[in-house]
Design an enzyme around this catalytic site. Structure first.
Site, PDB file in Angstrom:
ATOM      1  N   ARG A  58       5.769 102.606 -91.460  1.00 11.59           N
ATOM      2  CA  ARG A  58       4.649 101.675 -91.695  1.00 11.59           C
ATOM      3  C   ARG A  58       3.386 102.122 -90.948  1.00 11.59           C
ATOM      4  NH1 ARG A  58       6.054  95.734 -90.732  1.00 11.59           N
ATOM      5  NH2 ARG A  58       3.928  95.539 -91.518  1.00 11.59           N
ATOM      6  N   VAL A  90      -0.444  93.770 -89.038  1.00  8.21           N
ATOM      7  CA  VAL A  90      -0.309  94.702 -87.921  1.00  8.21           C
ATOM      8  C   VAL A  90      -1.089  95.990 -88.184  1.00  8.21           C
ATOM      9  CG1 VAL A  90       1.841  93.707 -87.074  1.00  8.21           C
ATOM     10  CG2 VAL A  90       1.945  95.470 -88.838  1.00  8.21           C
ATOM     11  N   HIS A 106       0.583  88.949 -84.752  1.00 10.81           N
ATOM     12  CA  HIS A 106       1.901  89.586 -84.795  1.00 10.81           C
ATOM     13  C   HIS A 106       1.893  91.015 -84.248  1.00 10.81           C
ATOM     14  CE1 HIS A 106       3.152  86.537 -88.149  1.00 10.81           C
ATOM     15  NE2 HIS A 106       3.175  86.025 -86.940  1.00 10.81           N
ATOM     16  N   GLY A 171      -4.636  85.610 -98.546  1.00 13.72           N
ATOM     17  CA  GLY A 171      -3.516  86.530 -98.734  1.00 13.72           C
ATOM     18  C   GLY A 171      -2.330  86.294 -97.826  1.00 13.72           C
ATOM     19  N   SER A 173       1.367  83.878 -97.663  1.00 17.74           N
ATOM     20  CA  SER A 173       2.219  82.901 -98.357  1.00 17.74           C
ATOM     21  C   SER A 173       2.482  81.674 -97.491  1.00 17.74           C
ATOM     22  CB  SER A 173       3.549  83.564 -98.734  1.00 17.74           C
ATOM     23  OG  SER A 173       4.263  83.908 -97.554  1.00 17.74           O
TER      24      SER A 173
HETATM   25  P1  OAD Z   1       3.639  87.519 -97.630  1.00 17.68           P
HETATM   26  O1  OAD Z   1       4.152  88.758 -98.260  1.00 17.68           O
HETATM   27  O2  OAD Z   1       4.606  86.457 -97.303  1.00 17.68           O
HETATM   28  O3  OAD Z   1       2.535  86.863 -98.566  1.00 17.68           O
HETATM   29  C1  OAD Z   1       1.501  87.640 -99.129  1.00 17.68           C
HETATM   30  C2  OAD Z   1       0.551  86.758 -99.894  1.00 17.68           C
HETATM   31  O4  OAD Z   1      -0.500  87.584-100.384  1.00 17.68           O
HETATM   32  C3  OAD Z   1       1.162  86.025-101.091  1.00 17.68           C
HETATM   33  O5  OAD Z   1       0.732  84.672-101.114  1.00 17.68           O
HETATM   34  C4  OAD Z   1       0.598  86.812-102.283  1.00 17.68           C
HETATM   35  O6  OAD Z   1       0.423  85.995-103.446  1.00 17.68           O
HETATM   36  C5  OAD Z   1      -0.751  87.252-101.731  1.00 17.68           C
HETATM   37  N1  OAD Z   1      -1.343  88.428-102.381  1.00 17.68           N
HETATM   38  C6  OAD Z   1      -0.728  89.432-103.069  1.00 17.68           C
HETATM   39  N2  OAD Z   1      -1.628  90.340-103.472  1.00 17.68           N
HETATM   40  C7  OAD Z   1      -2.836  89.903-103.043  1.00 17.68           C
HETATM   41  C8  OAD Z   1      -4.176  90.415-103.142  1.00 17.68           C
HETATM   42  N3  OAD Z   1      -4.448  91.562-103.761  1.00 17.68           N
HETATM   43  N4  OAD Z   1      -5.180  89.689-102.575  1.00 17.68           N
HETATM   44  C9  OAD Z   1      -4.914  88.525-101.940  1.00 17.68           C
HETATM   45  N5  OAD Z   1      -3.681  88.006-101.812  1.00 17.68           N
HETATM   46  C10 OAD Z   1      -2.663  88.688-102.354  1.00 17.68           C
HETATM   47  O7  OAD Z   1       2.816  87.977 -96.317  1.00 17.68           O
HETATM   48  P2  OAD Z   1       2.349  87.114 -95.057  1.00 17.68           P
HETATM   49  O8  OAD Z   1       2.109  85.701 -95.412  1.00 17.68           O
HETATM   50  O9  OAD Z   1       1.270  87.873 -94.392  1.00 17.68           O
HETATM   51  O10 OAD Z   1       5.661  89.011 -89.926  1.00 17.68           O
HETATM   52  O11 OAD Z   1       3.648  87.203 -94.166  1.00 17.68           O
HETATM   53  C11 OAD Z   1       3.655  86.601 -92.910  1.00 17.68           C
HETATM   54  C12 OAD Z   1       4.537  87.372 -91.964  1.00 17.68           C
HETATM   55  O12 OAD Z   1       5.823  87.576 -92.562  1.00 17.68           O
HETATM   56  C13 OAD Z   1       4.074  88.785 -91.679  1.00 17.68           C
HETATM   57  O13 OAD Z   1       3.076  88.853 -90.663  1.00 17.68           O
HETATM   58  C14 OAD Z   1       5.324  89.469 -91.244  1.00 17.68           C
HETATM   59  C15 OAD Z   1       6.269  88.936 -92.294  1.00 17.68           C
HETATM   60  O14 OAD Z   1       7.608  88.877 -91.966  1.00 17.68           O
HETATM   61  C16 OAD Z   1       6.363  89.787 -89.079  1.00 17.68           C
HETATM   62  O15 OAD Z   1       6.843  90.859 -89.406  1.00 17.68           O
HETATM   63  C17 OAD Z   1       6.512  89.196 -87.708  1.00 17.68           C
END
Ligand code: OAD
Length: 234
Positions: A58, A90, A106, A171, A173
């Site tokens: 990564r 990150v 994070h 962006g 979830s």
């Molecule tokens: P997710 O993968 O859970 O969510 C990503 C979000 O981005 C979803 O709501 C998608 O619909 C949206 N998305 C996809 N493509 C997009 C685009 N081009 N523009 C805007 N939005 C888009 O990721 P996070 O919510 O960031 O933690 O996840 C939270 C945490 O879970 C991360 O920081 C990580 C993970 O496990 C750790 O590793 C501690």
């Protein structure tokens, strides 16, 4: 005149158009990896080499990626707002786009820390290997907040969200706590923007404008709306 404070919470989606995968949903990183094996403190204790490999892959991908129009437009908004970015990401694409105030909830892929002293953090651009040790001789680990660990920047981030004049969520979830709880820390009347191509659960959030778009289209659209907001509120 003092610029209004725009506070932005970002997640993996803002970096998706830079080629970095999101976590959840079809094709997400957690489809190919067991989250507890590579992103938990238990996983680190069980198989540190596997964890190091995951973050080496990564780190290399993040270094190659370039900021997209979503990151860049947030950096440009510093001309009009005092902008604080609270990211769950990150990667350092916000900093590389030119944002000056970024909190990493994070951790950061380009940093490592001692596995015995969480405050002993250093920059680490290349691969991190088993046997790479800190000054005290203990194994270095990625500077990442894993599942099962506290989020040291959370209280700092919460104070910043509470001080927002405008709040945006881009962006994410909103599945992972405590980060997801930040959306309820902004004032009820504070204008809020949510940018995501998919529906995101934000029940009960007031003064909310939803922009159903990817970051590269949605953040410029939010800037248009913010320009109108500034014209009305200055
Ligand atoms: P997710 O993968 O859970 O969510 C990503 C979000 O981005 C979803 O709501 C998608 O619909 C949206 N998305 C996809 N493509 C997009 C685009 N081009 N523009 C805007 N939005 C888009 O990721 P996070 O919510 O960031 O933690 O996840 C939270 C945490 O879970 C991360 O920081 C990580 C993970 O496990 C750790 O590793 C501690």
């Amino acid at each position: 005149m003092k610029k209004p404070h725009l506070v932005v919470l970002t997640g993996a989606g803002i970096s998706a158009e830079s080629g970095l995968g999101t976590f959840r949903g079809a094709g997400g990183l957690w489809e190919g990896y067991d989250i507890m094996e590579v992103a938990s403190i238990e996983g680190w204790h069980q198989n540190p080499q596997k964890v190091l490999e995951f973050y080496n892959f990564r780190r290399a991908a993040a270094l190659k990626a370039q900021p997209n129009a979503g990151h860049q437009t947030l950096a440009e908004l510093e001309a009009l707002f005092e902008v604080s970015i609270i990211t769950q990401n990150v990667d350092t694409l916000h900093e590389r786009a030119g944002s000056s105030r970024v909190i990493h909830l994070h951790g950061r892929l380009d940093q490592v820390r001692s596995s015995v002293n969480p405050n002993d953090i250093s920059d680490w651009p290349g691969d991190l290997l088993w046997g790479d040790v800190c000054a005290q001789g203990s194994q270095l680990r990625p500077h990442i907040v894993w599942f099962g660990e506290a989020v040291p920047e959370y209280d700092h981030a919460r104070g910043i969200v509470q001080s927002a004049d405008v709040f945006a969520v881009i962006g994410t979830s909103l599945q992972v706590y405590p980060a997801a709880g930040l959306v309820y820390e902004a004032g009820g009347a504070t204008p809020k923007y949510l940018i995501d191509p998919e529906p995101v659960p934000v029940a009960g959030l007031q003064a909310l404008t939803t922009i159903r778009a990817t970051a590269s289209a949605g953040v410029p659209e939010m800037r248009r709306l913010l320009n109108a907001w500034l014209a009305e509120n200055r």
